[in-house]
Write a protein that holds these residues in place. Structure first.
Motif, PDB file in Angstrom:
ATOM      1  N   LYS A 189     -40.652  24.597 -88.358  1.00 42.40           N
ATOM      2  CA  LYS A 189     -41.133  26.012 -88.645  1.00 42.40           C
ATOM      3  C   LYS A 189     -41.130  26.839 -87.605  1.00 42.40           C
ATOM      4  N   ALA A 190     -41.209  26.314 -86.304  1.00 42.30           N
ATOM      5  CA  ALA A 190     -41.518  27.228 -85.168  1.00 42.30           C
ATOM      6  C   ALA A 190     -40.144  27.742 -84.615  1.00 42.30           C
ATOM      7  N   GLN A 191     -39.027  27.230 -85.395  1.00 39.42           N
ATOM      8  CA  GLN A 191     -37.591  27.575 -85.075  1.00 39.42           C
ATOM      9  C   GLN A 191     -37.133  28.679 -85.980  1.00 39.42           C
ATOM     10  N   LEU A 192     -38.036  29.017 -87.248  1.00 38.83           N
ATOM     11  CA  LEU A 192     -37.644  30.131 -87.882  1.00 38.83           C
ATOM     12  C   LEU A 192     -36.920  31.182 -87.618  1.00 38.83           C
ATOM     13  N   GLY A 193     -35.584  31.679 -87.872  1.00 41.94           N
ATOM     14  CA  GLY A 193     -35.094  32.872 -87.194  1.00 41.94           C
ATOM     15  C   GLY A 193     -34.316  32.515 -86.078  1.00 41.94           C
ATOM     16  N   ASP A 194     -34.134  31.424 -85.561  1.00 43.25           N
ATOM     17  CA  ASP A 194     -33.174  31.160 -84.308  1.00 43.25           C
ATOM     18  C   ASP A 194     -31.982  31.035 -85.007  1.00 43.25           C
ATOM     19  N   PRO A 195     -31.086  31.570 -84.312  1.00 38.63           N
ATOM     20  CA  PRO A 195     -29.500  31.746 -84.388  1.00 38.63           C
ATOM     21  C   PRO A 195     -28.695  30.225 -84.800  1.00 38.63           C
ATOM     22  N   TYR A 196     -27.892  30.014 -85.549  1.00 46.50           N
ATOM     23  CA  TYR A 196     -27.262  28.959 -85.851  1.00 46.50           C
ATOM     24  C   TYR A 196     -26.037  29.137 -84.529  1.00 46.50           C
ATOM     25  N   SER A 197     -25.834  27.870 -83.972  1.00 50.73           N
ATOM     26  CA  SER A 197     -24.826  27.635 -82.958  1.00 50.73           C
ATOM     27  C   SER A 197     -24.320  26.394 -83.101  1.00 50.73           C
ATOM     28  N   TYR A 198     -22.975  26.269 -83.169  1.00 50.10           N
ATOM     29  CA  TYR A 198     -22.263  24.962 -83.539  1.00 50.10           C
ATOM     30  C   TYR A 198     -22.445  24.010 -82.372  1.00 50.10           C
ATOM     31  N   LEU A 259     -34.400  19.585 -93.353  1.00 49.68           N
ATOM     32  CA  LEU A 259     -35.703  18.946 -93.075  1.00 49.68           C
ATOM     33  C   LEU A 259     -36.612  19.088 -94.532  1.00 49.68           C
ATOM     34  N   TYR A 260     -36.906  18.306 -95.230  1.00 50.52           N
ATOM     35  CA  TYR A 260     -37.882  18.689 -96.291  1.00 50.52           C
ATOM     36  C   TYR A 260     -39.158  19.049 -95.793  1.00 50.52           C
ATOM     37  N   VAL A 261     -39.691  20.141 -96.617  1.00 52.71           N
ATOM     38  CA  VAL A 261     -40.952  20.500 -96.164  1.00 52.71           C
ATOM     39  C   VAL A 261     -41.947  20.533 -97.337  1.00 52.71           C
ATOM     40  N   GLY A 262     -41.201  20.131 -98.434  1.00 48.93           N
ATOM     41  CA  GLY A 262     -42.367  20.119 -99.812  1.00 48.93           C
ATOM     42  C   GLY A 262     -42.141  21.023-100.567  1.00 48.93           C
ATOM     43  N   ASN A 263     -42.597  21.052-101.933  1.00 47.69           N
ATOM     44  CA  ASN A 263     -42.341  21.929-103.187  1.00 47.69           C
ATOM     45  C   ASN A 263     -40.790  22.093-103.264  1.00 47.69           C
ATOM     46  N   GLY A 264     -39.965  21.233-103.108  1.00 51.57           N
ATOM     47  CA  GLY A 264     -38.454  21.476-103.573  1.00 51.57           C
ATOM     48  C   GLY A 264     -37.614  22.336-102.410  1.00 51.57           C
ATOM     49  N   LYS A 265     -38.507  22.401-101.066  1.00 51.65           N
ATOM     50  CA  LYS A 265     -37.444  23.247-100.153  1.00 51.65           C
ATOM     51  C   LYS A 265     -37.374  22.652 -98.735  1.00 51.65           C
ATOM     52  N   VAL A 266     -36.254  22.885 -98.442  1.00 51.50           N
ATOM     53  CA  VAL A 266     -36.071  22.349 -96.850  1.00 51.50           C
ATOM     54  C   VAL A 266     -35.806  23.465 -95.839  1.00 51.50           C
ATOM     55  N   ILE A 267     -36.141  23.059 -94.582  1.00 51.04           N
ATOM     56  CA  ILE A 267     -35.621  24.276 -93.419  1.00 51.04           C
ATOM     57  C   ILE A 267     -34.506  23.646 -93.083  1.00 51.04           C
ATOM     58  N   HIS A 268     -33.473  24.550 -92.869  1.00 48.70           N
ATOM     59  CA  HIS A 268     -31.937  24.069 -92.054  1.00 48.70           C
ATOM     60  C   HIS A 268     -31.554  25.295 -91.348  1.00 48.70           C
ATOM     61  N   ALA A 269     -30.505  24.803 -90.829  1.00 44.17           N
ATOM     62  CA  ALA A 269     -29.625  25.868 -90.045  1.00 44.17           C
ATOM     63  C   ALA A 269     -28.263  25.949 -90.665  1.00 44.17           C
ATOM     64  N   PRO A 270     -28.207  27.057 -91.558  1.00 39.99           N
ATOM     65  CA  PRO A 270     -27.107  27.153 -92.478  1.00 39.99           C
ATOM     66  C   PRO A 270     -25.696  27.232 -91.726  1.00 39.99           C
ATOM     67  N   LYS A 271     -25.371  28.157 -91.116  1.00 42.84           N
ATOM     68  CA  LYS A 271     -23.663  28.504 -90.792  1.00 42.84           C
ATOM     69  C   LYS A 271     -23.890  29.466 -89.649  1.00 42.84           C
ATOM     70  N   PRO A 272     -22.441  29.431 -88.869  1.00 46.38           N
ATOM     71  CA  PRO A 272     -22.213  30.774 -88.002  1.00 46.38           C
ATOM     72  C   PRO A 272     -22.773  31.883 -88.614  1.00 46.38           C
ATOM     73  N   GLY A 273     -23.351  32.801 -87.769  1.00 43.25           N
ATOM     74  CA  GLY A 273     -23.858  34.264 -88.114  1.00 43.25           C
ATOM     75  C   GLY A 273     -25.169  34.146 -89.002  1.00 43.25           C
ATOM     76  N   SER A 274     -25.841  32.867 -89.174  1.00 42.91           N
ATOM     77  CA  SER A 274     -26.957  33.081 -89.979  1.00 42.91           C
ATOM     78  C   SER A 274     -28.136  32.318 -88.993  1.00 42.91           C
ATOM     79  N   SER A 275     -29.358  32.106 -89.522  1.00 41.29           N
ATOM     80  CA  SER A 275     -30.544  31.788 -88.820  1.00 41.29           C
ATOM     81  C   SER A 275     -31.060  30.630 -89.401  1.00 41.29           C
TER      82      SER A 275
END
Length: 293
Positions: A189-198, A259-275
């Motif tokens: 959760k503390a990394q929300l908004g960080d950019p994706y980087s391969y 990473l599962y966080v509950g309520n049917g949601k995950v936190i993830h790093a999606p793809k290049p150009g996203s966060s």
């Protein structure tokens, strides 16, 4: 009878030729038709009117162009330098100016966030400018001097800045959680908004397995930096057994992990150009789940 014995044949008056009438002894000349003269005169008046209208239109057009350029120059002199975290009517104007061009529309919130910075960089890249996410004079000059120019809100309003929360304070909060899964979630959760980087696993940027690796590393658990390897190392569980901190895998070949966080949601790093972001599990094809500890 005449002396020659021949009869004189009386001459008939010619009715086919009429002598021209004379005026004071002279032959009258035929009058010229008046209609062509009238038409010529009318044409002249129309031509003069057309020239007058064209001249007037040119003058009005020139005045309008001059007025528009003057207005753009006036606004440019008031245009503020904007960057991420700024909030004002000027940011809303920036978003509207960018929306007047091709591309996905920005929410006109008046807040300069990641999406606005991305659109600013796209415009700057197109014009050969440094893509630093800042809307300065060069950006405003482009926006205010082309056919897509919009009006309002004013650029002379006050700009406030909302600083992003410091991550150190946020990261410190996960140390008080008892379970390792909860610690991993708090880190993510503390990394929300960080950019994706391969190939990145922090700090500051991540790919999908790099984020889950770093999250569980914060809880004292070592994971490899690869989705298939993570699935192989962790204990496999069913979807109904999921709890916060578990690894959820998606797509064929388990090519993506969150990473599962509950309520049917995950936190993830999606793809290049996203966060790094929250997303519903149902938005991606589920492939499996595993629990590292």
């Amino acid at each position: 009878m005449s002396a020659t014995g021949m009869r004189h044949t009386p001459r008939r008056a010619s009715i086919g030729v009429t002598a021209p009438k004379t005026v004071f002894g002279a032959s009258a000349k035929p009058r010229r038709a008046l209609a062509p003269l009238a038409q010529q005169s009318a044409r002249g008046r129309v031509a003069k009117a057309s020239v007058g209208l064209a001249t007037g239109a040119a003058l009005v057009g020139g005045m309008m162009i001059g007025t528009t350029q003057h207005a753009a120059a006036s606004e440019l002199s008031n245009a503020p330098r904007l960057s991420k975290g700024d909030q004002s009517n000027s940011v809303e104007r920036l978003q509207k100016e960018l929306n007047a061009r091709k591309g996905k529309n920005l929410p006109t919130t008046g807040y300069f966030g990641d999406q606005t910075a991305k659109r600013v960089n796209k415009l700057k890249s197109k014009h050969g400018l440094r893509t630093d996410g800042v809307a300065g004079r060069a950006v405003w000059k482009i926006l205010l001097n082309d056919k897509n120019h919009v009006s309002g809100p004013s650029l002379s309003g006050k700009v406030s800045h909302k600083s992003a929360p410091k991550k150190r304070a946020v990261k410190a909060s996960y140390s008080s959680n008892s379970s390792k899964g909860a610690k991993a979630v708090a880190y993510a959760k503390a990394q929300l908004g960080d950019p994706y980087s391969y190939g990145a696993n922090g700090p500051g940027s991540f790919d999908c397995s790099g984020l889950t690796q770093a999250a569980w590393r914060s809880a004292g658990v070592s994971l490899p930096h690869n989705t298939n390897a993570q699935y192989s190392k962790a204990r496999h569980i069913s979807k109904s057994q999921l709890r916060p901190g578990d690894l959820v895998f998606f797509y064929s070949g388990m090519s993506h992990v969150g990473l599962y966080v509950g309520n049917g949601k995950v936190i993830h790093a999606p793809k290049p150009g996203s966060s790094v972001e929250y997303i519903k599990m149902s938005y991606m094809p589920y492939a499996g789940a595993a629990r590292p500890a």
